[in-house]
Design a protein around this motif. Structure first.
Motif, PDB file in Angstrom:
ATOM      1  N   GLY A 173       1.762  -6.759  10.499  1.00 55.22           N
ATOM      2  CA  GLY A 173       1.351  -6.001  10.045  1.00 55.22           C
ATOM      3  C   GLY A 173      -0.260  -5.643  10.384  1.00 55.22           C
ATOM      4  O   GLY A 173      -0.822  -4.415  10.098  1.00 55.22           O
ATOM      5  N   LEU A 188       7.667  -4.927   3.118  1.00 55.94           N
ATOM      6  CA  LEU A 188       6.668  -4.278   2.299  1.00 55.94           C
ATOM      7  C   LEU A 188       5.455  -4.645   2.345  1.00 55.94           C
ATOM      8  O   LEU A 188       4.262  -3.711   2.352  1.00 55.94           O
ATOM      9  CB  LEU A 188       6.987  -4.636   0.554  1.00 55.94           C
ATOM     10  N   LEU A 189       5.020  -5.772   2.695  1.00 50.44           N
ATOM     11  CA  LEU A 189       3.468  -6.350   2.890  1.00 50.44           C
ATOM     12  C   LEU A 189       3.013  -5.726   4.357  1.00 50.44           C
ATOM     13  O   LEU A 189       1.911  -5.035   4.293  1.00 50.44           O
ATOM     14  CB  LEU A 189       3.513  -7.945   3.226  1.00 50.44           C
ATOM     15  N   PRO A 243      -1.038   1.381   8.181  1.00 52.70           N
ATOM     16  CA  PRO A 243      -2.018   2.470   8.175  1.00 52.70           C
ATOM     17  C   PRO A 243      -3.490   1.847   8.646  1.00 52.70           C
ATOM     18  O   PRO A 243      -4.288   2.370   9.435  1.00 52.70           O
ATOM     19  CB  PRO A 243      -2.013   3.055   6.786  1.00 52.70           C
ATOM     20  N   SER A 252       4.168  -2.624   5.466  1.00 50.59           N
ATOM     21  CA  SER A 252       3.944  -1.465   5.415  1.00 50.59           C
ATOM     22  C   SER A 252       2.297  -0.958   4.486  1.00 50.59           C
ATOM     23  O   SER A 252       2.015   0.347   4.655  1.00 50.59           O
ATOM     24  CB  SER A 252       5.034  -0.659   4.495  1.00 50.59           C
ATOM     25  N   ALA A 253       1.972  -2.016   3.807  1.00 46.74           N
ATOM     26  CA  ALA A 253       0.761  -1.762   3.093  1.00 46.74           C
ATOM     27  C   ALA A 253      -0.480  -1.861   4.069  1.00 46.74           C
ATOM     28  O   ALA A 253      -1.601  -1.394   3.904  1.00 46.74           O
ATOM     29  CB  ALA A 253       0.535  -2.739   1.821  1.00 46.74           C
ATOM     30  N   MET A 254      -0.176  -2.638   5.142  1.00 49.84           N
ATOM     31  CA  MET A 254      -1.275  -2.972   6.117  1.00 49.84           C
ATOM     32  C   MET A 254      -1.413  -2.035   7.418  1.00 49.84           C
ATOM     33  O   MET A 254      -2.360  -1.996   7.966  1.00 49.84           O
ATOM     34  CB  MET A 254      -0.934  -4.377   6.607  1.00 49.84           C
TER      35      MET A 254
END
Length: 381
Positions: free
Chosen positions: A142, A24-25, A31, A27-29
């Motif tokens: 990430g 989850l961490l 992009p 996936s936020a980074m």
């Protein structure tokens, strides 16, 4: 010593939960990292695939190539790795940019999991929980970085040295020169410990890397690389110094900028390191050198600390001092580097944690050195 016990379901569940959290961490980074850290890696690979080693480190050439992959990019994210590494990366550029990014993240993830498997086999099932807690590896993935590759290289070098394959171990250590600022103390460590076979392997591999890099880009390319590293216009390479986990982060969070204070700190660390490492056993040499090299280096962020997973595991499971084992266990917790989210001055926890753990291990080493009967002579046969 290999540990072959089966992994309890509770540890499986804990590791699965941590993997979900890290996913989850990441996936936020991802992009953002797709257009930043990975962009320069792919650019270096692309230029190498085209054989453009002579101008591999030209800022204008790099920016033009980055704009091809990421239209609208007007600020360079420079490729600052040596030419031999760009050649190794070149097959990545055979894939389209988006596919290459997916492959890159998958490769780094596989390498991290591979090290976790090694940790389990080497230290036992409970060690897997500590490995899953350690933030820098997932953070680096990430960010689109290659920190899992550096960690895998370091773990391989240690495993080879434990098997008494010293020349091979030194040669593998030299592969870490792809991020040369993280290995500053290794030649000194091998000299002080009179590990001649490891030093020979290290020097031989390093000589090959230099020769290949110069051979690919020529003398002009080598000069261009050195100029890039010293280019003052690239100060954006070191944003947010308070987030660094080396001396820069420590001093910035304390608002200390005097060159005398910085010099005194670094000189003290190196002096204590020399005293501590001379007669240290193999595991402690790897631990001391990794921690001290990272602390005295410039431009070191939390993801660079991914390689410290090996020293953390070694300290938890091989130190005879309870306080030192506890310090390593606490250091492995996510908050050590997660405090960066709180900003200055709380972000000091990362750099302070590196220094404190190193001091624990160094003090144990010097205490043992004072007892000749217990001191270990690490010379290779």
């Amino acid at each position: 010593m290999s540990k072959s016990r089966r992994i309890p379901l509770t540890i499986w569940g804990f590791v699965a939960g941590m993997c979900l959290f890290w996913a989850l961490l990441a996936s936020a980074m991802l992009p953002g990292s797709r257009g930043h850290d990975f962009l320069n890696i792919y650019t270096g690979a692309s230029l190498a695939l085209d054989g453009r080693f002579a101008d591999l480190h030209s800022t204008t050439v790099q920016l033009a190539r980055e704009q091809q992959f990421y239209p609208g990019r007007d600020v360079l994210v420079p490729f600052v790795r040596p030419s031999f590494y760009a050649a190794i990366l070149s097959p990545l550029a055979l894939l389209p940019y988006q596919a290459a990014f997916v492959a890159w993240v998958a490769l780094q993830t596989a390498l991290l999991i591979g090290v976790w498997v090694w940790v389990k086999r080497r230290f036992g099932p409970d060690a897997l929980a500590f490995a899953a807690l350690f933030l820098p590896g997932p953070l680096g993935i990430g960010a689109g970085q290659d920190c899992a590759l550096i960690l895998a290289i370091f773990a391989t070098a240690y495993e080879l040295s434990e098997r008494k394959k010293y020349f091979a171990s030194g040669a593998v250590l030299a592969l870490m020169l792809i991020k040369f600022h993280l290995v500053l103390l290794w030649p000194l460590a091998l000299l002080l410990q009179k590990r001649w076979k490891m030093l020979a392997g290290y020097c031989a591999a390093a000589a090959v890397e230099v020769a290949v890099s110069v051979g690919l880009g020529g003398i002009a390319g080598a000069k261009q690389y050195l100029a890039l590293l010293q280019d003052k216009r690239l100060e954006r390479l070191s944003p947010s110094p308070e987030l660094m986990v080396s001396w820069q982060g420590l001093m910035d969070n304390l608002n200390i900028s005097g060159s005398w204070a910085i010099g005194a700190l670094l000189a003290s660390v190196v002096a204590v390191y020399i005293l501590a490492v001379r007669n240290a056993p193999l595991w402690r040499m790897f631990t001391l050198t990794a921690l001290a090299s990272l602390f005295i280096a410039p431009h070191v962020y939390a993801y660079d600390a991914a390689l410290l997973l090996v020293p953390v595991m070694l300290t938890i499971y091989q130190s005879t001092q309870k306080a030192t084992r506890i310090a390593a266990a606490v250091f492995s917790m996510p908050f050590t580097f997660g405090f960066a989210l709180a900003g200055k001055p709380y972000s000091i926890v990362g750099s302070l944690g590196v220094l404190v753990l190193w001091l624990f291990v160094a003090s144990d080493s010097m205490a043992e050195a004072e007892a000749p009967a217990l001191a270990t002579v690490p010379n290779e046969a």
